[in-house]
Design an enzyme around this catalytic site. Sequence first.
Site, PDB file in Angstrom:
ATOM      1  N   TYR A  17      -2.243 -13.772  42.562  1.00  0.00           N
ATOM      2  CA  TYR A  17      -2.678 -14.320  41.272  1.00  0.00           C
ATOM      3  C   TYR A  17      -4.134 -13.950  40.987  1.00  0.00           C
ATOM      4  O   TYR A  17      -4.631 -14.182  39.886  1.00  0.00           O
ATOM      5  CB  TYR A  17      -2.546 -15.850  41.227  1.00  0.00           C
ATOM      6  CG  TYR A  17      -1.156 -16.391  41.407  1.00  0.00           C
ATOM      7  CD1 TYR A  17      -0.036 -15.560  41.475  1.00  0.00           C
ATOM      8  CD2 TYR A  17      -0.950 -17.769  41.525  1.00  0.00           C
ATOM      9  CE1 TYR A  17       1.235 -16.086  41.662  1.00  0.00           C
ATOM     10  CE2 TYR A  17       0.311 -18.294  41.705  1.00  0.00           C
ATOM     11  CZ  TYR A  17       1.404 -17.452  41.784  1.00  0.00           C
ATOM     12  OH  TYR A  17       2.655 -17.981  41.972  1.00  0.00           O
ATOM     13  N   HIS A  23       4.939 -14.800  50.247  1.00  0.00           N
ATOM     14  CA  HIS A  23       5.287 -14.810  48.821  1.00  0.00           C
ATOM     15  C   HIS A  23       6.740 -14.389  48.554  1.00  0.00           C
ATOM     16  O   HIS A  23       7.387 -14.923  47.658  1.00  0.00           O
ATOM     17  CB  HIS A  23       4.327 -13.903  48.050  1.00  0.00           C
ATOM     18  CG  HIS A  23       4.103 -14.331  46.639  1.00  0.00           C
ATOM     19  ND1 HIS A  23       2.902 -14.182  46.002  1.00  0.00           N
ATOM     20  CD2 HIS A  23       4.913 -14.914  45.738  1.00  0.00           C
ATOM     21  CE1 HIS A  23       2.992 -14.658  44.764  1.00  0.00           C
ATOM     22  NE2 HIS A  23       4.201 -15.098  44.578  1.00  0.00           N
TER      23      HIS A  23
END
Length: 282
Positions: free
Chosen positions: A54, A112
Amino acid sequence: MMEPPAIPVRKAHDGLELPAIGFGTYKVNGFAGAEAIKSALEVGYRLIDSAFNYENEGIVGKAIRESEVPREDIIVASKLPGRHHQYDQARVTIEESVARMGLDYIDLYLIHWPNPSQGQFVEAWQALVDAQKQGIVKHIGVSNFLPGHIDLLIRATGVTPAVNQVELHPFFQQNEQRAYDDAHGIITEAWSPLGRANQMLKDPTIVRIAEKHGVSPVAAILRWHLQLGDVAIPKSMHAERQRANLDLTGFSLDEQDMQDIAAMDNPEGYTFGQNPHWHEED
């Protein structure tokens, strides 16, 4: 500073406790992002979800350090990208995450996604296990993992993830995955809890249920997550909406509502994996 609303707590096999509503930070970046995260903490969020991909770990850490909420009351999460699954790379990436946040530790660190074509997620998991022993991450988990992937981790290391963060919303309810997670003491966390929000918020079933209870479609969906038993991590930059997303205790969905939403599940018709949360640069 406001007292957080009474939100149910989810417990994992390793003692981790997460509030049933957290704050997502995908595309929450820059100083405006830091202000939004501080606002979220101010109105009562205690779980802040981030990721290496991010590109906002620095801003998340800045918000936590500047917040009036004591550090020990905040659970901050980040995630290891798929391209850093080789053991040594994974260890360094975790250390970089902690350093970028400017914190002594990260409460929850996830892989992730399994990046199955690379096939190194087991050594990535070993890196998380060792970082946990080192004390720089307190709890470890995964994201976008299927039962078979998690079985491999447990067999190889003897360590079961505390959390599995997956795409989960009324159109994609992940019944088998949730059952597996529950059986293993794994908290299921929902990214994209509102689905593709524009489509979901206009769905006739959701609109009808929301009107019946005198709440917004967003509140109806988040209340469904609350009653389903997962952890939802909606995102909003605006304090009023942040507060509304957290205030779900004034009403509850009845059995018919839950059945009607259960009937919306459409995993075959729903294209999984088109979300850039985990594809980007992995």
